[in-house]
Design a protein around this motif. Structure first.
Motif, PDB file in Angstrom:
ATOM      1  N   THR A   1       0.906  -1.196   0.307  1.00 12.55           N
ATOM      2  CA  THR A   1       0.214  -0.063   0.272  1.00 12.55           C
ATOM      3  C   THR A   1       0.698   1.195  -0.041  1.00 12.55           C
ATOM      4  O   THR A   1       1.590   1.443   0.343  1.00 12.55           O
ATOM      5  CB  THR A   1      -0.572   0.379   0.864  1.00 12.55           C
TER       6      THR A   1
ATOM      7  N   VAL B   1       0.218   5.028   0.385  1.00 13.10           N
ATOM      8  CA  VAL B   1      -0.430   6.302   0.788  1.00 13.10           C
ATOM      9  C   VAL B   1      -0.074   7.704   0.887  1.00 13.10           C
ATOM     10  O   VAL B   1       1.298   7.299   1.280  1.00 13.10           O
ATOM     11  CB  VAL B   1      -1.157   6.024   2.282  1.00 13.10           C
TER      12      VAL B   1
ATOM     13  N   VAL C   1       0.287   1.550  -8.744  1.00 12.12           N
ATOM     14  CA  VAL C   1      -0.874  -0.108  -9.002  1.00 12.12           C
ATOM     15  C   VAL C   1      -0.418  -0.634 -10.565  1.00 12.12           C
ATOM     16  O   VAL C   1      -0.731  -1.428 -10.356  1.00 12.12           O
ATOM     17  CB  VAL C   1      -2.579   0.237  -8.405  1.00 12.12           C
TER      18      VAL C   1
ATOM     19  N   ARG D   1      -0.953  -3.247  -4.522  1.00 12.36           N
ATOM     20  CA  ARG D   1      -2.011  -3.616  -4.404  1.00 12.36           C
ATOM     21  C   ARG D   1      -2.836  -2.451  -4.008  1.00 12.36           C
ATOM     22  O   ARG D   1      -4.267  -2.442  -4.555  1.00 12.36           O
ATOM     23  CB  ARG D   1      -1.969  -4.128  -2.814  1.00 12.36           C
ATOM     24  N   ARG D   2      -2.430  -1.512  -3.480  1.00 13.65           N
ATOM     25  CA  ARG D   2      -3.605  -0.362  -2.940  1.00 13.65           C
ATOM     26  C   ARG D   2      -2.851   0.607  -3.250  1.00 13.65           C
ATOM     27  O   ARG D   2      -1.285   1.237  -2.484  1.00 13.65           O
ATOM     28  CB  ARG D   2      -4.454  -0.562  -2.250  1.00 13.65           C
ATOM     29  N   ALA D   3      -3.328   2.032  -3.601  1.00 13.18           N
ATOM     30  CA  ALA D   3      -2.546   3.593  -3.792  1.00 13.18           C
ATOM     31  C   ALA D   3      -4.171   4.558  -3.167  1.00 13.18           C
ATOM     32  O   ALA D   3      -4.921   4.133  -3.392  1.00 13.18           O
ATOM     33  CB  ALA D   3      -2.492   3.263  -5.003  1.00 13.18           C
TER      34      ALA D   3
ATOM     35  N   ALA E   1      -5.188   4.140   4.081  1.00 17.58           N
ATOM     36  CA  ALA E   1      -4.710   3.031   4.404  1.00 17.58           C
ATOM     37  C   ALA E   1      -5.459   1.531   3.600  1.00 17.58           C
ATOM     38  O   ALA E   1      -4.751   0.855   3.611  1.00 17.58           O
ATOM     39  CB  ALA E   1      -3.747   3.190   5.157  1.00 17.58           C
ATOM     40  N   HIS E   2      -6.098   1.102   4.487  1.00 20.21           N
ATOM     41  CA  HIS E   2      -7.067   0.261   4.557  1.00 20.21           C
ATOM     42  C   HIS E   2      -8.003   0.444   3.001  1.00 20.21           C
ATOM     43  O   HIS E   2      -9.077  -0.203   3.133  1.00 20.21           O
ATOM     44  CB  HIS E   2      -7.527  -0.086   5.804  1.00 20.21           C
ATOM     45  N   GLY E   3      -8.175   2.054   2.511  1.00 26.57           N
ATOM     46  CA  GLY E   3      -8.515   1.762   1.366  1.00 26.57           C
ATOM     47  C   GLY E   3     -10.415   2.309   1.958  1.00 26.57           C
ATOM     48  O   GLY E   3     -11.280   1.935   1.050  1.00 26.57           O
TER      49      GLY E   3
ATOM     50  N   VAL F   1      -9.018   6.355  -3.182  1.00 28.78           N
ATOM     51  CA  VAL F   1      -8.540   4.824  -3.902  1.00 28.78           C
ATOM     52  C   VAL F   1      -8.222   3.997  -5.133  1.00 28.78           C
ATOM     53  O   VAL F   1      -9.562   4.084  -5.776  1.00 28.78           O
ATOM     54  CB  VAL F   1      -9.272   4.309  -2.640  1.00 28.78           C
TER      55      VAL F   1
ATOM     56  N   GLU G   1      -7.303   0.601  -6.407  1.00 29.53           N
ATOM     57  CA  GLU G   1      -7.055  -0.730  -6.134  1.00 29.53           C
ATOM     58  C   GLU G   1      -6.684  -1.539  -7.638  1.00 29.53           C
ATOM     59  O   GLU G   1      -7.088  -1.311  -8.676  1.00 29.53           O
ATOM     60  CB  GLU G   1      -7.920  -1.846  -4.944  1.00 29.53           C
TER      61      GLU G   1
END
Length: 298
Positions: free
Chosen positions: A214, A216, A269, A274-276, A288-290, A295, A297
């Motif tokens: 991730t 952020v 990404v 996985r995620r930004a 950070a957890h979407g 967001v 993904e």
């Protein structure tokens, strides 16, 4: 890392960093492995003013020196503030700073046509004194003259291995601050260059090299906005790599502010992250957890 009114006095910087480390400490205390980057615009700006005002007495120092100095200064302030915040949460953890170099291409077009303004406006007489030391300055109308430098594309975070080793040893790591000190490779050796690196583009390179899941980018707004400043403005919440690319190509994001942030999360990404997210610092954990911000993904 300044006061709300833009003050970069030492006390204002310290207070801003202290506030910024609270959500970071919450994230670390919750079990996340964290590597941090940071900006250094106001700090380098202060050094440039000292360069300019003292140019007739001591030679100005180059930009890669300014980058290295501010990485160390801000890094130590972050270390102290974050260690205090972690101890207050009963989650003591070592925090370390890696003064980091970023490789750029000596043939990057930015070096032949420097265009990124930095520092304050000065009268022509003061600007020409600095130009005598090899700097490039341009007039900006009635506001005066301002220094312009190259902002080349970052290619590699050269000291990422040190950051990775510290992460593996359980440290929270501060690295690639201000985009890192810019260097080029010439005749098999590295040398510093007069340039500034975009911190967001460097952050996504560091995240990829560290194998982060991730990324952020914490800022002072809740979301990136398509059509910012127009009646059609809309906050971007959940989006895709393709949508961001299309909006960027259509000119929705300003080059000096949100543009690099959007490009950084898109690249991360697209390269397998996985995620930004782009979010306000106060929502760091949720982002950070979407659950907050813009967001993207995989």
């Amino acid at each position: 890392m300044t006061a709300p009114d833009g003050s970069a006095a030492p006390d204002a910087q310290a207070a801003a960093i202290e506030a910024a480390m609270a959500p970071v400490a919450d994230l670390v205390a919750a079990g996340a492995r964290v590597a941090l980057t940071h900006g250094n615009g106001p700090q380098v700006g202060n050094l440039l003013i000292k360069n300019q005002l003292a140019a007739g007495v001591v030679p100005p120092v180059p930009l890669d020196w300014c980058g290295a100095q501010t990485q160390a200064t801000v890094g130590v302030m972050i270390m102290n503030a974050l260690e205090r915040a972690l101890c207050a949460r009963g989650a003591a953890r070592p925090v370390s700073t890696v003064v980091t170099r970023t490789l750029v291409d000596a043939a990057d077009p930015g070096f032949t046509a420097p265009a990124k303004p930095i520092g304050r406006y000065f009268p022509e007489e003061q600007a020409r004194l600095s130009m005598a030391h090899g700097e490039t300055w341009r007039p900006f109308g009635e506001r005066g003259w301002r220094r312009v430098v190259a902002s080349p594309e970052p290619l590699e975070i050269l000291d990422a291995d040190a950051a990775a080793a510290l992460l593996d040893a359980g440290h929270v790591v501060v690295a690639a601050g201000g985009g890192g000190a810019p260097v080029v490779r010439a005749d098999g050796a590295l040398r510093g260059v007069e340039a500034v690196i975009d911190k967001d583009l460097a952050a996504q390179l560091l995240a990829r090299r560290l194998g982060a899941g991730t990324l952020v980018i914490a800022t002072d707004v809740e979301n990136a906005v398509a059509g910012f400043g127009t009646p059609a403005a809309r906050p971007l919440r959940r989006t895709t790599v393709a949508e961001l690319a299309g909006l960027a190509a259509a000119g929705h994001f300003a080059g000096g502010s949100m543009g690099p942030k959007v490009e950084a999360v898109r690249r991360f990404v697209a390269a397998g992250g996985r995620r930004a997210a782009i979010a306000s610092l106060a929502r760091l954990g949720d982002a950070a957890h979407g659950r907050a911000g813009t967001v993207v993904e995989a």
